[in-house]
Design a protein around this motif. Structure first.
Motif, PDB file in Angstrom:
ATOM      1  N   GLY A  85       0.793  -1.221   0.000  1.00 35.73           N
ATOM      2  CA  GLY A  85       0.000   0.000   0.000  1.00 35.73           C
ATOM      3  C   GLY A  85       0.826   1.272   0.000  1.00 35.73           C
ATOM      4  N   TRP A  86       2.116   1.167  -0.213  1.00 37.22           N
ATOM      5  CA  TRP A  86       2.982   2.338  -0.212  1.00 37.22           C
ATOM      6  C   TRP A  86       2.898   3.122  -1.510  1.00 37.22           C
ATOM      7  CZ3 TRP A  86       8.131  -0.141   1.903  1.00 37.22           C
ATOM      8  CH2 TRP A  86       7.903  -0.604   3.203  1.00 37.22           C
ATOM      9  N   PHE A  87       2.483   2.449  -2.591  1.00 34.23           N
ATOM     10  CA  PHE A  87       2.328   3.081  -3.891  1.00 34.23           C
ATOM     11  C   PHE A  87       0.968   2.691  -4.447  1.00 34.23           C
ATOM     12  CE2 PHE A  87       6.834   3.516  -3.452  1.00 34.23           C
ATOM     13  CZ  PHE A  87       7.167   4.632  -4.208  1.00 34.23           C
ATOM     14  N   PRO A  88       0.393   3.499  -5.332  1.00 33.00           N
ATOM     15  CA  PRO A  88      -0.935   3.177  -5.860  1.00 33.00           C
ATOM     16  C   PRO A  88      -0.920   1.939  -6.748  1.00 33.00           C
ATOM     17  CG  PRO A  88      -0.049   5.103  -6.974  1.00 33.00           C
ATOM     18  CD  PRO A  88       0.902   4.765  -5.872  1.00 33.00           C
ATOM     19  N   MET A  89      -1.994   1.175  -6.655  1.00 37.11           N
ATOM     20  CA  MET A  89      -2.180  -0.011  -7.472  1.00 37.11           C
ATOM     21  C   MET A  89      -2.935   0.392  -8.731  1.00 37.11           C
ATOM     22  SD  MET A  89      -4.328  -3.443  -6.487  1.00 37.11           S
ATOM     23  CE  MET A  89      -3.344  -3.733  -5.034  1.00 37.11           C
ATOM     24  N   ASN A  90      -2.530  -0.142  -9.854  1.00 38.70           N
ATOM     25  CA  ASN A  90      -3.231   0.122 -11.101  1.00 38.70           C
ATOM     26  C   ASN A  90      -4.563  -0.635 -11.063  1.00 38.70           C
ATOM     27  OD1 ASN A  90      -4.189   0.279 -13.721  1.00 38.70           O
ATOM     28  ND2 ASN A  90      -2.181  -0.016 -14.660  1.00 38.70           N
ATOM     29  N   PRO A  91      -5.686   0.077 -11.046  1.00 37.62           N
ATOM     30  CA  PRO A  91      -6.973  -0.610 -10.951  1.00 37.62           C
ATOM     31  C   PRO A  91      -7.257  -1.535 -12.127  1.00 37.62           C
ATOM     32  CG  PRO A  91      -7.284   1.757 -11.287  1.00 37.62           C
ATOM     33  CD  PRO A  91      -5.820   1.517 -11.110  1.00 37.62           C
ATOM     34  N   LYS A  92      -6.651  -1.285 -13.268  1.00 40.64           N
ATOM     35  CA  LYS A  92      -6.846  -2.145 -14.433  1.00 40.64           C
ATOM     36  C   LYS A  92      -6.099  -3.470 -14.296  1.00 40.64           C
ATOM     37  CE  LYS A  92      -7.441   1.715 -17.587  1.00 40.64           C
ATOM     38  NZ  LYS A  92      -6.879   2.435 -18.738  1.00 40.64           N
ATOM     39  N   ARG A  93      -5.147  -3.527 -13.375  1.00 39.59           N
ATOM     40  CA  ARG A  93      -4.348  -4.733 -13.180  1.00 39.59           C
ATOM     41  C   ARG A  93      -4.572  -5.343 -11.793  1.00 39.59           C
ATOM     42  NH1 ARG A  93       0.452  -3.164 -12.616  1.00 39.59           N
ATOM     43  NH2 ARG A  93       1.178  -5.282 -12.459  1.00 39.59           N
ATOM     44  N   ARG A  94      -5.706  -5.099 -11.214  1.00 38.95           N
ATOM     45  CA  ARG A  94      -6.005  -5.567  -9.861  1.00 38.95           C
ATOM     46  C   ARG A  94      -5.830  -7.083  -9.735  1.00 38.95           C
ATOM     47  NH1 ARG A  94      -9.102  -2.329  -6.467  1.00 38.95           N
ATOM     48  NH2 ARG A  94      -9.531  -1.207  -8.365  1.00 38.95           N
ATOM     49  N   ALA A  95      -6.219  -7.816 -10.757  1.00 37.95           N
ATOM     50  CA  ALA A  95      -6.116  -9.280 -10.714  1.00 37.95           C
ATOM     51  C   ALA A  95      -4.653  -9.735 -10.650  1.00 37.95           C
ATOM     52  CB  ALA A  95      -6.806  -9.890 -11.924  1.00 37.95           C
TER      53      ALA A  95
END
Length: 107
Positions: A85-95
Motif C-alpha cells: 500500500g505504499w504506492f498506488p495499485m493500477n486498478p486495471k491490473r487488480r487481478a
C-alpha cells in the motif's frame, strides 16, 4: 583542473534519478513482465560501453546499463511496495496483485 570525475558523477546521479520513476511507472502500467526488456537494455548498454572510446559516452552507457540491470530487482521490489500500500495499485491490473474489490493482497 580536470572535471572528468565530476561530470561522470553528475551523469551517474542523473541517470539513477531518471531510472527511479521509470521503474515505478513500468510496474504501474505493465507489472513485472518487462524485466526482460530491462535485462536486454542493460546488457546491450554495457556491451556497447566496452567498444566506445569516448570516456563520457562509455561511462554513461555503462551506468545506464547497470541501472537497467539494477532496475530488474527494483521492479519486483516495487510490486511488493504496491502490495504493502505504499504506492498506488493500477486498478486495471487488480487481478495481477491477487486482489478483488480493491482489497490489498497479502504479501
Amino acid at each position: 583542473m580536470h572535471f572528468t570525475g565530476i561530470i561522470i558523477a553528475v551523469m551517474t546521479f542523473v541517470t539513477i534519478g531518471i531510472w527511479h520513476p521509470i521503474v515505478i511507472k513500468t510496474e504501474y502500467r505493465w507489472g513485472t513482465r518487462p524485466w526482460v526488456v530491462y535485462l536486454l537494455v542493460g546488457i546491450g548498454c554495457i556491451i556497447a560501453a566496452l567498444f566506445i572510446a569516448n570516456v563520457y559516452l562509455s561511462s554513461f552507457l555503462g551506468v545506464f546499463g547497470a541501472s537497467a540491470l539494477w532496475g530488474i530487482g527494483e521492479l519486483f521490489a516495487q510490486r511488493k511496495r504496491v502490495l504493502k500500500g505504499w504506492f498506488p495499485m493500477n486498478p486495471k491490473r487488480r487481478a495481477d496483485y491477487g486482489c478483488d474489490d480493491g482489497k490489498k493482497a497479502e504479501t
